[in-house]
Structure formats: C-alpha cells, structure tokens
Design an enzyme around this catalytic site. Structure first.
Site, PDB file in Angstrom:
ATOM      1  N   ASP A 228      60.132  42.357  41.021  1.00 40.97           N
ATOM      2  CA  ASP A 228      60.754  43.460  41.464  1.00 40.97           C
ATOM      3  C   ASP A 228      62.306  43.274  41.249  1.00 40.97           C
ATOM      4  O   ASP A 228      63.153  43.342  42.397  1.00 40.97           O
ATOM      5  CB  ASP A 228      60.620  43.705  43.179  1.00 40.97           C
ATOM      6  CG  ASP A 228      59.143  44.160  43.362  1.00 40.97           C
ATOM      7  OD1 ASP A 228      58.599  44.671  42.443  1.00 40.97           O
ATOM      8  OD2 ASP A 228      58.859  44.209  44.515  1.00 40.97           O
TER       9      ASP A 228
ATOM     10  N   HIS B 213      56.215  38.839  48.087  1.00 37.66           N
ATOM     11  CA  HIS B 213      55.801  40.065  49.108  1.00 37.66           C
ATOM     12  C   HIS B 213      54.414  40.195  48.771  1.00 37.66           C
ATOM     13  O   HIS B 213      53.665  40.015  47.554  1.00 37.66           O
ATOM     14  CB  HIS B 213      56.475  41.288  48.357  1.00 37.66           C
ATOM     15  CG  HIS B 213      58.078  41.197  48.805  1.00 37.66           C
ATOM     16  ND1 HIS B 213      59.275  42.011  48.364  1.00 37.66           N
ATOM     17  CD2 HIS B 213      58.629  40.714  50.065  1.00 37.66           C
ATOM     18  CE1 HIS B 213      60.318  41.611  49.045  1.00 37.66           C
ATOM     19  NE2 HIS B 213      60.015  41.076  49.955  1.00 37.66           N
TER      20      HIS B 213
ATOM     21  N   HIS C 224      56.578  48.206  39.173  1.00 37.40           N
ATOM     22  CA  HIS C 224      56.425  49.445  39.647  1.00 37.40           C
ATOM     23  C   HIS C 224      56.943  50.528  38.671  1.00 37.40           C
ATOM     24  O   HIS C 224      57.742  50.372  37.812  1.00 37.40           O
ATOM     25  CB  HIS C 224      57.371  49.601  40.857  1.00 37.40           C
ATOM     26  CG  HIS C 224      56.967  48.780  42.126  1.00 37.40           C
ATOM     27  ND1 HIS C 224      56.107  49.050  43.162  1.00 37.40           N
ATOM     28  CD2 HIS C 224      57.674  47.509  42.501  1.00 37.40           C
ATOM     29  CE1 HIS C 224      55.809  48.144  43.990  1.00 37.40           C
ATOM     30  NE2 HIS C 224      56.666  47.161  43.822  1.00 37.40           N
TER      31      HIS C 224
ATOM     32  N   ASP D 217      52.485  42.886  48.272  1.00 38.59           N
ATOM     33  CA  ASP D 217      52.126  43.768  47.128  1.00 38.59           C
ATOM     34  C   ASP D 217      51.888  43.014  45.732  1.00 38.59           C
ATOM     35  O   ASP D 217      51.607  43.792  44.887  1.00 38.59           O
ATOM     36  CB  ASP D 217      52.833  45.230  47.043  1.00 38.59           C
ATOM     37  CG  ASP D 217      54.091  45.018  46.855  1.00 38.59           C
ATOM     38  OD1 ASP D 217      54.809  44.028  47.243  1.00 38.59           O
ATOM     39  OD2 ASP D 217      54.767  45.771  46.149  1.00 38.59           O
ATOM     40  N   HIS D 218      52.298  41.834  45.862  1.00 41.98           N
ATOM     41  CA  HIS D 218      52.302  40.976  44.685  1.00 41.98           C
ATOM     42  C   HIS D 218      51.499  39.614  44.636  1.00 41.98           C
ATOM     43  O   HIS D 218      51.229  38.956  43.935  1.00 41.98           O
ATOM     44  CB  HIS D 218      53.709  40.533  44.262  1.00 41.98           C
ATOM     45  CG  HIS D 218      54.809  41.526  43.838  1.00 41.98           C
ATOM     46  ND1 HIS D 218      55.375  41.921  42.612  1.00 41.98           N
ATOM     47  CD2 HIS D 218      55.250  42.542  44.770  1.00 41.98           C
ATOM     48  CE1 HIS D 218      55.904  42.933  42.822  1.00 41.98           C
ATOM     49  NE2 HIS D 218      56.060  43.565  43.983  1.00 41.98           N
TER      50      HIS D 218
ATOM     51  N   HIS E 170      57.308  36.610  43.323  1.00 38.43           N
ATOM     52  CA  HIS E 170      57.817  36.384  44.748  1.00 38.43           C
ATOM     53  C   HIS E 170      56.631  36.765  45.688  1.00 38.43           C
ATOM     54  O   HIS E 170      55.780  37.109  45.271  1.00 38.43           O
ATOM     55  CB  HIS E 170      59.032  37.371  44.812  1.00 38.43           C
ATOM     56  CG  HIS E 170      58.660  38.825  44.772  1.00 38.43           C
ATOM     57  ND1 HIS E 170      58.339  39.328  43.484  1.00 38.43           N
ATOM     58  CD2 HIS E 170      58.915  39.720  45.758  1.00 38.43           C
ATOM     59  CE1 HIS E 170      58.180  40.701  43.859  1.00 38.43           C
ATOM     60  NE2 HIS E 170      58.509  41.032  45.244  1.00 38.43           N
TER      61      HIS E 170
ATOM     62  N   HIS F 102      66.410  39.882  45.311  1.00 41.66           N
ATOM     63  CA  HIS F 102      65.428  40.609  45.832  1.00 41.66           C
ATOM     64  C   HIS F 102      64.765  39.772  46.898  1.00 41.66           C
ATOM     65  O   HIS F 102      64.599  40.079  48.087  1.00 41.66           O
ATOM     66  CB  HIS F 102      64.271  41.191  44.822  1.00 41.66           C
ATOM     67  CG  HIS F 102      63.206  41.981  45.391  1.00 41.66           C
ATOM     68  ND1 HIS F 102      63.334  43.217  46.040  1.00 41.66           N
ATOM     69  CD2 HIS F 102      61.914  41.568  45.682  1.00 41.66           C
ATOM     70  CE1 HIS F 102      62.232  43.696  46.417  1.00 41.66           C
ATOM     71  NE2 HIS F 102      61.514  42.637  46.156  1.00 41.66           N
TER      72      HIS F 102
END
Ligand SMILES: [Zn+2]
Length: 264
Positions: free
Chosen positions: A138, A57, A176, A59-60, A55, A113
């Site tokens: 996530d 975001h 995570h 941090d990905h 996805h 999400h």
C-alpha cells in the site's frame, strides 16, 4: 520449464492478491483472504510454496492462518512489525530465495503507510523475459500513494523516492484497484499533463471491460503520479495555492498533496 506468470486474484472490494507461479508451484503476496487463493490454486493445480507479506494490515494478512494450516509454508514479512503468522522476518538487505520458481527477491524498507512496511524487488529469469518486478503493498499506487498512517510524510516521501529510483521498466504490482480515483485527483493537480490524460483513457477502457489497470511501471508513475513529481515547479505552484503559503521543499509539497488527497 514454463515461464513464470504473475496474476491478480481479486479479493474484497478492490484488493488484488498477486500470485507468481509456474505449472506446479506458487507464491502469493499479501493474501488478505484465503478462499479466492485456494480457489485459484485448485483450479490451476498448483501447490503453494511461500507467502510474502508487505505490512500488517488485515486485508493483507487475514488469509495466512487458513493457508498455513493447509500448506505449512514459510511466511516472509516485515521484521519491524508484529505479525503472528510470519515465520521469516525480513528487512532491507535481506534476500528471499524462492528456489522452486526460481526467483530471488530483495527486500526494501519503505516505512510511512505503516512503520515497518517493506517491498519485494527482483528480476524474472531470462526464460520469463527477464522483467524487473516490484511488490509494494500500500505504498505506491498507479497515479497515487498510500495514506500515511504510522510514519511521517518525510518517511513516506523518502520511501516513494526509493521506489522511483528503481529501473524505469520495473513492473509495479500494487495491491488495490485505486487507479481511476487516483487519476481524478492527479488531473486536478496537473490538468495539462498529456501522459496523465492518455493514462485516464487507457484506465477507463480497461475498467469498462473489468480488466485490472495493474501492473503499472516506474516510468509511467514518474510521468503521471503527482506524488513522484513534487520537485516540479508546476506541482509546487498548485500545492502552494492549496496550502496558501510558500512551500520550499519537495517533501512539503508531498505532505500538502497527501493532505489534499485525504480531503478530496
Ligand atoms: Zn495497508
């Protein structure tokens, strides 16, 4: 040929970037940061062959530009999301062929999400013990689930149900290290769940040695994760107490638990 290995590369505060590799070639999933990936590739003398994204975001995806500049590899990612670095948009029904490893991963749509979130599911070759593997970003965490940012609770619940329907032995590679916090909430919801108590001891031991608690498995999540247990009478009962009203459907229980966890 050497068996395929899957390892977590820690990033930021509590992210894991998963890497699948043999002795020469590697694929990374959700590289939020390039530098720990480059360090791993260099120290293991590996060449990057593809990037998989679940996805949008940052941090990905944040490591993509640096990794592509160095390796010029295909980047697979969700068709429903606008990610500038994705070269191969995929959605449910598509298969990702990673010929150099060798591995085929199926794409599953799991919105909630984010609106276009996807997962990758496959089986390792027999030479690597033939295990089923799932990379779910996530959406599903050990004893928990992701926040519902862009979708509806209905979508997220359906997405989690799709993952729960995968084979019990499927190894689940979440992105995570949220396990202990999730167990803390899960035990509040279900204080008498023996499997969950056992899981807490295991996770505490691993974290005290700084070892990742992941991967988890679909079987373990079905016995410990309250978000996959919304159909059970005891979970319905406590969710009704929290909501101060009668909840008829498992999806209403799910929405209640998710809100409760947000405020926990
Ligand atoms: Zn996210």
């Amino acid at each position: 040929m050497m068996a395929l290995q899957i390892h977590p590369i820690p990033a930021f505060r509590d992210n894991y970037i998963w890497i699948i590799h043999n002795t020469e070639h590697a694929v990374v999933i959700d590289p939020g940061d390039a530098s720990p990936v480059l360090d791993y590739l260099q120290s293991h003398k590996l060449e990057l062959h593809a990037i998989l994204i679940t996805h949008h975001h940052s941090d990905h995806t944040g490591g993509n530009p640096t990794l592509i500049a160095k390796f010029n590899v295909p980047v697979y990612g969700p068709k429903q999301e606008n990610i500038a670095t994705v070269t191969h948009p995929v959605r449910e029904g598509d298969k990702v062929h990673l010929a150099t490893l060798p591995l085929i991963l199926e794409v599953i749509d799991i919105p909630g999400h984010t609106h276009g979130h996807i997962a990758y599911f496959g089986s390792l070759p027999a030479s690597s013990h033939g295990k089923n593997i799932l990379f779910c970003g996530d959406t599903l965490f050990a004893s928990g689930c992701g926040r519902v940012f862009e979708g509806t609770p209905q979508q997220m619940y359906r997405s989690l149900q799709k993952l729960a329907d995968l084979p019990d032995d499927t190894l689940v590679y979440c992105t995570h290290e949220y396990t202990l916090g999730n167990i803390n909430f899960a035990r509040t919801v279900e204080p008498s769940n023996i499997d969950l108590q056992r899981e807490e001891l295991r996770a505490k031991q691993l974290r005290s040695e700084n070892i990742p608690t992941l991967p988890t498995s679909i079987a373990r999540e079905k016995s410990c994760n309250p978000f996959l247990r919304c159909h059970l009478p005891e979970i319905n009962r406590i969710a009704c107490l929290y909501a101060k009203k009668k909840l008829e459907q498992p999806v209403e229980v799910f929405a209640t638990l998710r809100e409760w966890k947000n405020n926990f």
